[in-house]
Design a protein around this motif. Sequence first.
Motif, short mmCIF file in Angstrom:
data_model
loop_
_atom_site.label_atom_id
_atom_site.label_comp_id
_atom_site.label_asym_id
_atom_site.label_seq_id
_atom_site.Cartn_x
_atom_site.Cartn_y
_atom_site.Cartn_z
N ARG A 288 0.83 -1.20 0.00
CA ARG A 288 0.00 0.00 0.00
C ARG A 288 0.86 1.25 0.00
O ARG A 288 1.90 1.29 0.66
N MET A 438 -11.75 -6.49 -4.60
CA MET A 438 -12.22 -5.67 -3.50
C MET A 438 -13.60 -5.19 -3.92
O MET A 438 -13.75 -4.65 -5.02
N TRP A 458 -16.02 -2.23 2.67
CA TRP A 458 -14.96 -2.71 1.78
C TRP A 458 -14.81 -4.20 2.05
O TRP A 458 -14.45 -4.58 3.18
N LYS A 462 -10.98 -13.30 -1.93
CA LYS A 462 -9.78 -13.91 -2.50
C LYS A 462 -10.10 -15.26 -3.10
O LYS A 462 -10.90 -16.01 -2.54
N1 LIG Z 1 -8.43 -1.97 -5.24
C1 LIG Z 1 -7.95 -1.94 -4.01
N2 LIG Z 1 -8.55 -1.23 -3.03
C2 LIG Z 1 -8.08 -1.21 -1.78
N3 LIG Z 1 -7.00 -1.88 -1.39
C3 LIG Z 1 -6.34 -2.62 -2.30
C4 LIG Z 1 -6.78 -2.67 -3.65
N4 LIG Z 1 -5.93 -3.48 -4.32
C5 LIG Z 1 -5.01 -3.89 -3.44
N5 LIG Z 1 -5.23 -3.40 -2.22
C6 LIG Z 1 -4.43 -3.74 -1.04
O1 LIG Z 1 -5.13 -4.71 -0.28
C7 LIG Z 1 -4.97 -4.46 1.09
C8 LIG Z 1 -6.07 -5.10 1.91
O2 LIG Z 1 -6.06 -6.48 1.83
P1 LIG Z 1 -4.94 -7.47 2.43
O3 LIG Z 1 -5.53 -8.79 2.68
O4 LIG Z 1 -3.73 -7.47 1.54
O5 LIG Z 1 -4.68 -6.76 3.76
P2 LIG Z 1 -3.42 -6.89 4.67
O6 LIG Z 1 -2.37 -5.93 4.23
O7 LIG Z 1 -3.05 -8.33 4.84
O8 LIG Z 1 -4.00 -6.33 5.96
P3 LIG Z 1 -5.15 -6.96 6.76
O9 LIG Z 1 -4.96 -8.44 6.64
O10 LIG Z 1 -4.88 -6.41 8.10
O11 LIG Z 1 -6.40 -6.46 6.13
C9 LIG Z 1 -4.93 -2.96 1.16
O12 LIG Z 1 -4.31 -2.51 2.32
C10 LIG Z 1 -4.16 -2.58 -0.10
O13 LIG Z 1 -2.78 -2.58 0.19
#
Ligand SMILES: Nc1ncnc2c1ncn2[C@@H]1O[C@H](COP(=O)(O)OP(=O)(O)OP(=O)(O)O)[C@@H](O)[C@H]1O
Length: 615
Positions: A288, A438, A458, A462
């Motif tokens: 991010r 997402m 949001w 997956k």
């Molecule tokens: N279209 C999108 N909108 C929002 N976030 C996105 C998008 N594409 C990728 N991301 C990423 O996905 C992350 C959220 O999902 P992820 O499962 O990777 O979370 P994480 O970093 O493991 O944190 P957590 O598990 O605490 O949610 C966001 O923080 C962002 O970095």
Amino acid sequence: MLVLIGKKANRLCKTFEAIESTTKRLEIQEYLTSFFKHTIELSPGNLLETLYLCLNRVCPEYENVELGIGESLLIKAIAEVTGRTTQKVKNELAKVGDLGKVARDSKNSQKSISSMFGNRDKLLTVPKVFNSMKKIASLTGHSSQDLKVKEIQNLLISCRDEEPKFLTRSLEGKLRIGLAEQTVLICLAQAFVMTDKEYEKLAKAKKTEELNNAIKTIKSVYSELPSYDKIVPALLKGGIKNLREHCKLTPGIPLKPMLAHPTKSITDVLDSVEGHKFTCEFKYDGERGQIHRLEDGTTKIFSRNLEDNTVKYPDIIERISKAAKTNTKSYVLDCEVVAWDLEKHILLPFQVLSTRKRKDVKEAEIKVSVCLFAFDLLYLNGESLLKKSLEERRKLMNDSFQEIEDEFSFVQNINATNIEEIQSYLDESIKANCEGLMVKILDGLESTYEPSKRSRNWLKLKKDYLSGVGDSLDLVVVGAFYGRGKRTNVYGAFLLACYDPEHEEYQTICKIGTGFSDSDLETHFNYLKEKETSEPKSYFNYDKGTKPDVWFEPCQVWEVKAADLSISPIYKAAIGQVSEASKGVSLRFPRFIRIREDKKPEDATTSEQVINIIC
Ligand SMILES: Nc1ncnc2c1ncn2[C@@H]1O[C@H](COP(=O)(O)OP(=O)(O)OP(=O)(O)O)[C@@H](O)[C@H]1O
Ligand SMILES: [Mg+2]
Ligand SMILES: [Mg+2]
């Protein structure tokens, strides 16, 4: 009720003691609110420092200054001040498990120093403790170790009663008195309302309303502008009523990002968004990036954890000004930074991105190219957009930036409406090397940007977990088992834990030995062998039956996938909250995915998240 006596640091210390001695939220709040009230009335100039000491920090979180003085330095300082050998202090530590208590007991059993207690000049004060801590945290370089020990000794010499305990723990970066940041915010709001002269005149119902409004205000302001350096002076000047006006989202100060809620099926998703307009975006697998453009033209990029990544991405800093249109002056843009194949014009997996250098990156030497995928705009030309709908924010983003091939793009999205469309878009995202989708609500009150919240507006969907756990978990390595056979020179398996912020403890969740390549095992061994501790930390919740060969300092977070979760008599995750009191949750068939460099141990998956997965 608490008796507040003596000079300030001792009063603070007594408040800590009172807080530590109870687990009742309301009691904790009463102690701290009353302490803040006194500070506001008697020495408002010390409020900021007091607050930082309560939070065990020396500056705003986003400046990433770690206290975390190593155990060995502290042992050295304690030994010298109390005239004991370091070995004796170590032995005590092995027995007691808390260096704070060891410091207190060594200090208090030592008679010769007691004469000093009469000398008021030597007593600790809040500013003295705070400034010393800040100095210690900022010392670097060759001779810093000695200087740190000296500074710590100076503090320890002036300590009395319970002070050595809290001081030592604070220096370790582990105050652990059961005081969550949310509680500190609540108490700060209450204290300001209660010290207002008009407050006493209000009827009871009105008082409650005032308090609740103040708490709401302070929480919302803090999530936009997570800096007490800004909030406390504003409060002292204009009270809580004017806080929103003085403290707003400001480019240059990162805000806590909005987080997504995991889901297990497309029908799950559809149930959740029913009745709303929603959008499906690709979920890119990178890092991010919160990009800030300040009024003065400076650009900064912050990570998910508010770390300043500006020096890691000179290429992004350079290109973002080309992507911004002429009238786009200041902004905060929420993006995902993804590794990119410049020849084939395709996304590369996260593993490629993770090989990129972190520090001293020179643009000419960059080997891993990245493309930026923007998905939200939070601030534009002097105005916060947080309260606008996603639809409006997206429109402003599209109008204010332009795509640049191979460099900057808006996230791919469609406005799907039914299962079939979502399914086929999910398949498409996986083919494009994304993690899935997402799904976000587009309009109405549910579509504002909610900083720091894991929001149901949001949803992450997956591919590989549609029928399993829904999402991977991010867990802390707390112990290891020696390897056998091919793995004799390294650790062969590890004990993992989730974090319970309520009790401030790590709760074991599984033993893991799968998913590691030989080189992973070597990397882990080399890193973790330095982190071994003779005893488990007092804040590990584990069962004797799962005792590993070695214990670690909590220091690293691993992303782990599991086939399922089950109730367990020997693992302690979410203990007592999903089944009978003595049972916790464990992972079935856990598999190592990667190290999460961007998460600290306290950002690991929480026991509450574990409950959400299993229920
Ligand atoms: N279209 C999108 N909108 C929002 N976030 C996105 C998008 N594409 C990728 N991301 C990423 O996905 C992350 C959220 O999902 P992820 O499962 O990777 O979370 P994480 O970093 O493991 O944190 P957590 O598990 O605490 O949610 C966001 O923080 C962002 O970095
Ligand atoms: Mg991710
Ligand atoms: Mg995750």
